[in-house]
Design an enzyme around this catalytic site. Structure first.
Site, PDB file in Angstrom:
ATOM      1  N   ASP A  20      66.954  67.917  26.893  1.00  0.00           N
ATOM      2  CA  ASP A  20      66.001  68.657  26.065  1.00  0.00           C
ATOM      3  C   ASP A  20      64.985  67.745  25.387  1.00  0.00           C
ATOM      4  O   ASP A  20      64.368  68.128  24.398  1.00  0.00           O
ATOM      5  CB  ASP A  20      66.758  69.492  25.011  1.00  0.00           C
ATOM      6  CG  ASP A  20      67.630  68.616  24.121  1.00  0.00           C
ATOM      7  OD1 ASP A  20      67.793  67.415  24.441  1.00  0.00           O
ATOM      8  OD2 ASP A  20      68.141  69.123  23.110  1.00  0.00           O
ATOM      9  N   HIS A 224      52.881  48.171  43.622  1.00  0.00           N
ATOM     10  CA  HIS A 224      53.150  48.980  42.428  1.00  0.00           C
ATOM     11  C   HIS A 224      54.518  48.645  41.821  1.00  0.00           C
ATOM     12  O   HIS A 224      55.246  49.535  41.366  1.00  0.00           O
ATOM     13  CB  HIS A 224      53.018  50.477  42.735  1.00  0.00           C
ATOM     14  CG  HIS A 224      51.591  50.904  42.888  1.00  0.00           C
ATOM     15  ND1 HIS A 224      51.216  52.085  43.459  1.00  0.00           N
ATOM     16  CD2 HIS A 224      50.430  50.287  42.534  1.00  0.00           C
ATOM     17  CE1 HIS A 224      49.890  52.174  43.460  1.00  0.00           C
ATOM     18  NE2 HIS A 224      49.397  51.097  42.909  1.00  0.00           N
ATOM     19  N   ASP A 241      49.560  43.148  35.643  1.00  0.00           N
ATOM     20  CA  ASP A 241      48.522  44.186  35.682  1.00  0.00           C
ATOM     21  C   ASP A 241      48.853  45.138  34.551  1.00  0.00           C
ATOM     22  O   ASP A 241      49.768  45.957  34.665  1.00  0.00           O
ATOM     23  CB  ASP A 241      48.548  44.884  37.044  1.00  0.00           C
ATOM     24  CG  ASP A 241      47.455  45.937  37.194  1.00  0.00           C
ATOM     25  OD1 ASP A 241      46.842  46.320  36.167  1.00  0.00           O
ATOM     26  OD2 ASP A 241      47.219  46.379  38.332  1.00  0.00           O
ATOM     27  N   ASP A 252      42.063  48.259  32.379  1.00  0.00           N
ATOM     28  CA  ASP A 252      42.890  48.006  33.568  1.00  0.00           C
ATOM     29  C   ASP A 252      42.628  46.568  33.991  1.00  0.00           C
ATOM     30  O   ASP A 252      41.595  46.282  34.603  1.00  0.00           O
ATOM     31  CB  ASP A 252      42.492  49.017  34.660  1.00  0.00           C
ATOM     32  CG  ASP A 252      43.330  48.872  35.920  1.00  0.00           C
ATOM     33  OD1 ASP A 252      44.300  48.091  35.905  1.00  0.00           O
ATOM     34  OD2 ASP A 252      43.006  49.558  36.911  1.00  0.00           O
ATOM     35  N   HIS A 331      44.520  46.927  49.706  1.00  0.00           N
ATOM     36  CA  HIS A 331      43.997  47.982  48.836  1.00  0.00           C
ATOM     37  C   HIS A 331      42.484  47.833  48.681  1.00  0.00           C
ATOM     38  O   HIS A 331      41.885  46.878  49.155  1.00  0.00           O
ATOM     39  CB  HIS A 331      44.719  47.984  47.480  1.00  0.00           C
ATOM     40  CG  HIS A 331      44.590  46.713  46.688  1.00  0.00           C
ATOM     41  ND1 HIS A 331      43.430  46.341  46.043  1.00  0.00           N
ATOM     42  CD2 HIS A 331      45.492  45.721  46.432  1.00  0.00           C
ATOM     43  CE1 HIS A 331      43.623  45.195  45.410  1.00  0.00           C
ATOM     44  NE2 HIS A 331      44.864  44.776  45.640  1.00  0.00           N
ATOM     45  N   HIS A 335      37.869  51.100  41.573  1.00  0.00           N
ATOM     46  CA  HIS A 335      38.006  52.535  41.304  1.00  0.00           C
ATOM     47  C   HIS A 335      37.323  52.813  39.982  1.00  0.00           C
ATOM     48  O   HIS A 335      37.182  51.916  39.142  1.00  0.00           O
ATOM     49  CB  HIS A 335      39.486  52.955  41.275  1.00  0.00           C
ATOM     50  CG  HIS A 335      40.344  52.179  40.319  1.00  0.00           C
ATOM     51  ND1 HIS A 335      40.374  52.421  38.969  1.00  0.00           N
ATOM     52  CD2 HIS A 335      41.190  51.136  40.517  1.00  0.00           C
ATOM     53  CE1 HIS A 335      41.220  51.578  38.382  1.00  0.00           C
ATOM     54  NE2 HIS A 335      41.719  50.771  39.300  1.00  0.00           N
ATOM     55  N   HIS A 342      42.665  55.758  37.091  1.00  0.00           N
ATOM     56  CA  HIS A 342      41.906  56.029  38.322  1.00  0.00           C
ATOM     57  C   HIS A 342      41.060  57.238  37.974  1.00  0.00           C
ATOM     58  O   HIS A 342      41.501  58.378  38.108  1.00  0.00           O
ATOM     59  CB  HIS A 342      42.836  56.294  39.509  1.00  0.00           C
ATOM     60  CG  HIS A 342      43.670  55.084  39.855  1.00  0.00           C
ATOM     61  ND1 HIS A 342      44.817  55.133  40.598  1.00  0.00           N
ATOM     62  CD2 HIS A 342      43.515  53.770  39.528  1.00  0.00           C
ATOM     63  CE1 HIS A 342      45.321  53.912  40.728  1.00  0.00           C
ATOM     64  NE2 HIS A 342      44.554  53.067  40.086  1.00  0.00           N
ATOM     65  N   GLU A 365      38.846  44.262  41.641  1.00  0.00           N
ATOM     66  CA  GLU A 365      40.212  43.748  41.659  1.00  0.00           C
ATOM     67  C   GLU A 365      40.717  43.309  43.032  1.00  0.00           C
ATOM     68  O   GLU A 365      41.686  43.839  43.554  1.00  0.00           O
ATOM     69  CB  GLU A 365      41.168  44.805  41.099  1.00  0.00           C
ATOM     70  CG  GLU A 365      41.020  46.212  41.677  1.00  0.00           C
ATOM     71  CD  GLU A 365      42.074  47.167  41.102  1.00  0.00           C
ATOM     72  OE1 GLU A 365      43.272  46.832  41.153  1.00  0.00           O
ATOM     73  OE2 GLU A 365      41.699  48.238  40.608  1.00  0.00           O
ATOM     74  N   TYR A 369      48.246  39.215  49.052  1.00  0.00           N
ATOM     75  CA  TYR A 369      49.688  39.439  48.902  1.00  0.00           C
ATOM     76  C   TYR A 369      50.381  39.057  50.196  1.00  0.00           C
ATOM     77  O   TYR A 369      50.113  39.655  51.243  1.00  0.00           O
ATOM     78  CB  TYR A 369      49.954  40.918  48.579  1.00  0.00           C
ATOM     79  CG  TYR A 369      48.996  41.449  47.529  1.00  0.00           C
ATOM     80  CD1 TYR A 369      49.261  41.286  46.173  1.00  0.00           C
ATOM     81  CD2 TYR A 369      47.794  42.059  47.913  1.00  0.00           C
ATOM     82  CE1 TYR A 369      48.354  41.728  45.219  1.00  0.00           C
ATOM     83  CE2 TYR A 369      46.890  42.500  46.972  1.00  0.00           C
ATOM     84  CZ  TYR A 369      47.169  42.336  45.627  1.00  0.00           C
ATOM     85  OH  TYR A 369      46.275  42.771  44.686  1.00  0.00           O
ATOM     86  N   ARG A 387      46.340  38.780  42.078  1.00  0.00           N
ATOM     87  CA  ARG A 387      45.232  39.729  41.903  1.00  0.00           C
ATOM     88  C   ARG A 387      44.519  39.330  40.621  1.00  0.00           C
ATOM     89  O   ARG A 387      45.155  38.866  39.662  1.00  0.00           O
ATOM     90  CB  ARG A 387      45.738  41.177  41.816  1.00  0.00           C
ATOM     91  CG  ARG A 387      44.610  42.186  41.535  1.00  0.00           C
ATOM     92  CD  ARG A 387      44.983  43.653  41.808  1.00  0.00           C
ATOM     93  NE  ARG A 387      46.059  44.155  40.979  1.00  0.00           N
ATOM     94  CZ  ARG A 387      47.297  44.388  41.380  1.00  0.00           C
ATOM     95  NH1 ARG A 387      47.624  44.139  42.634  1.00  0.00           N
ATOM     96  NH2 ARG A 387      48.212  44.845  40.556  1.00  0.00           N
ATOM     97  N   GLU A 389      41.620  41.153  38.104  1.00  0.00           N
ATOM     98  CA  GLU A 389      40.976  42.458  37.915  1.00  0.00           C
ATOM     99  C   GLU A 389      40.241  42.511  36.584  1.00  0.00           C
ATOM    100  O   GLU A 389      40.824  42.258  35.532  1.00  0.00           O
ATOM    101  CB  GLU A 389      42.050  43.556  37.948  1.00  0.00           C
ATOM    102  CG  GLU A 389      41.516  44.947  37.639  1.00  0.00           C
ATOM    103  CD  GLU A 389      42.564  46.050  37.808  1.00  0.00           C
ATOM    104  OE1 GLU A 389      43.773  45.764  37.635  1.00  0.00           O
ATOM    105  OE2 GLU A 389      42.175  47.191  38.108  1.00  0.00           O
TER     106      GLU A 389
HETATM  107  N1  GLY Z   1      46.770  49.317  37.523  1.00  0.00           N
HETATM  108  C1  GLY Z   1      46.350  50.196  38.540  1.00  0.00           C
HETATM  109  C2  GLY Z   1      45.232  49.666  39.283  1.00  0.00           C
HETATM  110  O1  GLY Z   1      44.897  48.506  39.174  1.00  0.00           O
HETATM  111  O2  GLY Z   1      44.581  50.386  39.993  1.00  0.00           O
HETATM  112 MN    MN Z   2      45.276  47.311  37.516  1.00  0.00          MN
HETATM  113 MN    MN Z   3      42.785  48.977  38.880  1.00  0.00          MN
END
Ligand code: GLY
Ligand code: MN
Ligand code: MN
Length: 421
Positions: A20, A224, A241, A252, A331, A335, A342, A365, A369, A387, A389
């Protein structure tokens, strides 16, 4: 919306966590954007029908007993007094009021598929009005998804929104600074995550804008990865990240740190390749270009870099043509960023990618990898993920790196890790 139109915009409800208990409430981004009303189970009605209330909020009724448990509710009085609604009613009466709200509208803005009970009710209303047409009733003859308009609005940030995003970025900088100082061999990934969470909340943010990725060693090659429970070892890289959410606006940011404080060996080689690609794209992120153009640029830079360090072999053009680099860069580069990490907003105009314009905010970004069992890669590169970003806002004549205060050059990252609090 045009004349004689009605829009129905439902807010979010509480989401069950276990038994609950519920997750902390997060308002629906569209609803939040339009109303600033941060309580569950509300619905906004906007109307341009002659004589109708332009902005009606349906909200949870005040309830002294419930408020003892879950806190203050503005109720109908508060919705009018503090949220600029022209009129407010209790959420419990929404279903009963819908027919009257919709009747006479020629155009209905409603997103199907989000609240099945509202969908069903509107279908019944549409049918009932159609059957009464001999008596002069007319059902809406256009049903429009409000997101077609709303998400274009959300794509272009106002100066006020950019200011909130700068604050989100500043809190993120402080979080990364604290994390960078804390990283050391023997700690667990979750200990670093905890430092980020601490700063993100302590500085008045809503918390992380998305599940923080704190990925040491080979975990960084899991895009992820949010388990964040492995121990850190000297000599490996730690990909973080993590971005704070401030009044609904996300930042982000990814930085990749050397556990032990010094970039070296294959990790440093990969880092330099990713950094060169990221910096090239940041320089090219200007009004008039497109996100696919930035992606093409990072892909080319990454391929050239991978050739130079021996991670790929062959001809750059052919490798790009055959998408060989996607083995290590799987990737996209960018975005939209805003109330959703996103964020909403179309990426194309018809079949053409859209040109970047003032007010758009997005990420840059690139990363590389290499899975720990990837036998196609020279052994030294296996189990490395990097990465970098940043968040970019486009202005009339140039662009602004919202996250420029977070170091990314190797010597600066190393110095940041040594810095005292
Ligand atoms: N943290 C999600 C992305 O970089 O898109
Ligand atoms: Mn990110
Ligand atoms: Mn991102």
């Amino acid at each position: 919306m045009g004349p004689d139109a009605v829009a129905i915009i439902p807010g979010a409800g509480l989401v069950g966590r276990s038994n609950d208990t519920h997750y902390r409430f997060r308002q629906d981004s569209d609803f939040w954007y339009l109303t600033g009303f941060d309580y569950p189970d509300a619905t906004a009605i906007f109307s341009t029908k002659p004589g109708a209330s332009p902005f009606t909020l349906f909200v949870q009724a005040r309830d002294p007993t419930a408020e003892v448990w879950t806190g203050y509710r503005p109720g109908v009085e508060g919705a009018v007094a503090d949220y600029a609604a022209d009129k407010a009613e209790e959420s419990a009466s929404l279903m009963g009021e819908l027919a009257g709200l919709v009747e006479g509208a020629q155009r209905l803005f409603h997103a199907l598929g989000r609240r099945p009970e509202i969908d069903q009710k509107l279908i019944e209303i549409q049918d009932a009005l159609r059957m009464q047409s001999r008596r002069g009733a007319s059902p809406p003859n256009e049903w429009v998804d409000p997101r077609t308009i709303l998400h274009e609005m959300r794509l272009f940030k106002s100066e006020d929104e950019l200011e909130l995003m700068r604050t989100a970025a500043e809190i993120t900088r402080e979080g990364h600074a604290e994390a960078a100082r804390t990283i050391s061999p023997g700690l667990y990934e979750y200990e670093i995550e905890a430092t980020l969470d601490c700063v993100f909340r302590k500085r008045g943010g809503w918390g992380p804008a998305y599940e923080s990725i704190v990925a040491g060693g080979a975990n960084a090659a899991i895009l992820h990865y949010v388990t964040n429970n492995r121990r850190l070892h000297k000599g490996e890289l730690l990909l973080i990240d993590a971005g704070s959410e401030y009044r609904g606006y996300a930042s982000d940011v990814t930085r990749t740190y050397p556990v032990g404080g010094r970039f070296e060996g294959a990790g440093a080689d990969i880092y330099a390749v990713v950094l060169a690609a990221q910096e090239a794209a940041m320089e090219a992120a200007l009004p008039g270009t497109t996100l696919p153009a930035l992606h093409d640029l990072t892909s080319r830079k990454l391929v050239e870099g991978m050739l130079a360090i021996g991670l790929l072999e062959g001809d750059a053009d052919e490798l790009i043509q055959s998408e060989a680099h996607r083995r290590y860069y799987m990737h996209g580069t960018s975005h939209w960023l805003g109330l959703d990490v996103h964020d909403s907003g179309r990426y194309a105009q018809g079949t053409e990618p859209r040109a970047l314009e003032a007010g758009m905010v997005f990420t840059v970004e690139p990363g590389l990898y290499i899975g720990e069992n990837d036998e196609a890669a020279p052994e030294a590169f296996r189990g490395i993920g990097v990465r970098i970003e940043d968040d970019v806002a486009i202005h009339g004549k140039g662009s602004e790196n919202l996250t420029s205060a977070i170091p990314k050059k190797m010597v600066e990252v190393e110095a940041w890790m040594r810095a005292a609090p």
